[in-house]
Scaffold this motif. Structure first.
Motif, mmCIF file in Angstrom:
data_model
loop_
_atom_site.group_PDB
_atom_site.id
_atom_site.type_symbol
_atom_site.label_atom_id
_atom_site.label_comp_id
_atom_site.label_asym_id
_atom_site.label_seq_id
_atom_site.Cartn_x
_atom_site.Cartn_y
_atom_site.Cartn_z
ATOM 1 N N ASP A 170 2.113 4.686 0.993
ATOM 2 C CA ASP A 170 1.910 5.521 2.190
ATOM 3 C C ASP A 170 2.138 6.999 1.916
ATOM 4 O OD1 ASP A 170 1.350 3.234 3.693
ATOM 5 O OD2 ASP A 170 3.480 2.872 4.058
ATOM 6 N N ARG A 171 3.266 7.341 1.312
ATOM 7 C CA ARG A 171 3.551 8.764 1.063
ATOM 8 C C ARG A 171 4.665 8.895 0.028
ATOM 9 N NH1 ARG A 171 8.084 10.592 4.188
ATOM 10 N NH2 ARG A 171 8.910 8.941 5.560
ATOM 11 N N THR A 173 0.855 -1.181 0.000
ATOM 12 C CA THR A 173 0.000 0.000 0.000
ATOM 13 C C THR A 173 0.893 1.235 0.000
ATOM 14 O OG1 THR A 173 -1.740 -1.145 1.220
ATOM 15 C CG2 THR A 173 -1.799 1.270 1.241
ATOM 16 N N TYR A 231 7.261 5.782 -0.229
ATOM 17 C CA TYR A 231 7.244 4.881 0.920
ATOM 18 C C TYR A 231 5.977 4.039 0.852
ATOM 19 C CZ TYR A 231 11.018 7.771 2.724
ATOM 20 O OH TYR A 231 12.214 8.444 2.887
ATOM 21 N N ALA A 232 6.174 2.719 0.916
ATOM 22 C CA ALA A 232 5.051 1.799 0.854
ATOM 23 C C ALA A 232 5.239 0.731 1.923
ATOM 24 C CB ALA A 232 4.967 1.164 -0.529
ATOM 25 N N SER A 233 4.201 -0.066 2.134
ATOM 26 C CA SER A 233 4.286 -1.064 3.211
ATOM 27 C C SER A 233 3.229 -2.139 3.035
ATOM 28 C CB SER A 233 4.101 -0.384 4.568
ATOM 29 O OG SER A 233 2.799 0.205 4.653
ATOM 30 N N VAL A 276 -1.250 7.774 -3.443
ATOM 31 C CA VAL A 276 -1.243 7.496 -2.002
ATOM 32 C C VAL A 276 -2.536 6.786 -1.602
ATOM 33 C CG1 VAL A 276 -1.219 8.547 0.293
ATOM 34 C CG2 VAL A 276 0.267 9.449 -1.515
ATOM 35 N N ASP A 289 8.070 -2.011 5.997
ATOM 36 C CA ASP A 289 8.122 -0.916 5.024
ATOM 37 C C ASP A 289 9.131 -1.214 3.922
ATOM 38 O OD1 ASP A 289 6.331 0.519 6.642
ATOM 39 O OD2 ASP A 289 7.986 1.305 7.859
#
Length: 356
Positions: free
Chosen positions: A75-76, A73, A90-92, A116, A97
């Motif tokens: 994130d930013r 997903t 940035y994803a996780s 996002v 992460d």
């Protein structure tokens, strides 16, 4: 005349959607074509390896240095501060992460590909940076619908500068749709013994492998294509040889009396291979068609003596014979070897080089 069923394969690659003048120029260089390549040229540009994108671990289980596909997903985003700084996403997932790194991205491409809050499937080689997993320039980046259509195994082709792998894959995939169902030209006995698939299936599986082994040379798909190439070459050579032999030739073999004198003068007996080669050459010389034969042997195996005996067969018919050599040194070596033997049979030997 080319059969009409083959015409689609000889259409220029520029008839494919997405292949324009720029791609035409790059494909000419890649495929070594002086003119616009044809679809058959593109289809016979085979992959060199594959990338297995079926490895889908969680982020915490991703092994450094391996190609993985992660379901994450977004994130930013952290856009680059200057031209040299990377653009970071940035994803996780539920286990950890991962940082997706891009250098010199174009426009808002990344924001569109990785909005996002969206779920995305990203593939690439896992690396560690500051203790955090990262993937540099992940490819492909897919949503759930597009990922469901992904085969999971991507072919990797030899490329040339300026030609993107994705563009080449799309062009080859489009060319495969033009491939007709061709009538089989390999004998059923060979097909069954070698477990060869039809040509269309072989090309489809090599360009779109379903298993990692599909592009291995020992696999039936790749072996089928190799056999086709070998068979085509042999048939083409046979047609050329038949054309060369078609004009009538003259009989140039005598009764064998000079050959017997040379053989008696040898300090050794002919080997079975030498005798067999001489018999085959003499049989050719007795026919009213052109001889087209290659005498093959290792250094020191006695090819020169066989050549001398072949010349003697011609001399028996009252004709002259020439033994040609690529260099003057080799010509003089041959003359030194054969002159004493030829003179024992009453044959005259002369050497002619550029200096004479």
């Amino acid at each position: 005349m080319r059969p009409a069923i083959l015409n689609p394969l000889f259409a220029p690659v520029t008839t494919l959607s997405g292949v324009g003048p720029k791609q035409d120029k790059l494909l000419r260089y890649l495929l070594s074509c002086s003119e616009t390549p044809r679809l058959v040229d593109l289809l016979l540009h085979l992959p060199a390896s594959v990338i297995d994108r079926r490895n889908r671990p969680k982020v915490r289980d991703a092994e450094v240095g391996t190609v993985v596909t992660l379901e994450v997903t977004v994130d930013r985003h952290r856009p680059s501060r200057n031209a040299r700084a990377p653009y970071l996403v940035y994803a996780s997932d539920e286990t950890g992460d991962v940082v997706l790194t891009f250098f010199r991205p174009k426009g808002d491409y990344i924001e569109k590909m990785l909005p996002v809050g969206a779920k995305r499937y990203v593939s690439g080689t896992v690396q560690m940076y500051d203790g955090v997993p990262q993937i540099v320039h992940p490819h492909p980046i897919l949503d759930e619908a597009a990922f469901a259509k992904l085969s999971g195994i991507d072919p990797v082709y030899p490329l040339t500068e300026g030609l993107a792998l994705g563009s080449l894959r799309r062009a080859i995939a489009a060319a495969l749709t033009k491939l007709p169902d061709l009538p089989e030209w390999i004998s059923p006995e060979v097909l069954n013994r070698c477990n060869f698939p039809p040509l269309k299936e072989a090309l489809t599986r090599v360009h779109g492998p379903q298993e990692l082994t599909d592009i291995l040379p020992e696999n039936p798909f790749w072996s089928r294509l190799a056999f086709d190439e070998l068979l085509a070459g042999q048939l083409a050579l046979a047609l050329v040889r038949a054309q060369l032999r078609r004009p009538a030739g003259n009989r140039h073999a005598g009764d064998g009396h000079l050959r017997r004198k040379i053989i008696d003068a040898l300090p050794y007996a002919l080997t079975n291979s030498q005798a067999g080669a001489l018999d085959a050459i003499a049989a050719d010389l007795e026919k009213p068609v052109r001889m087209l034969r290659l005498l093959q042997g290792d250094v020191g195996s006695g090819k020169t003596v066989v050549a001398l005996l072949a010349a003697a067969a011609v001399a028996e018919a009252g004709k002259q014979a020439a033994l040609m050599a690529p260099t003057e040194i080799l010509a003089r070596q041959h003359a030194k070897t054969i002159t004493p033997l030829a003179e024992r049979a009453g044959m005259n030997v002369a050497i002619l080089t550029g200096r004479e």
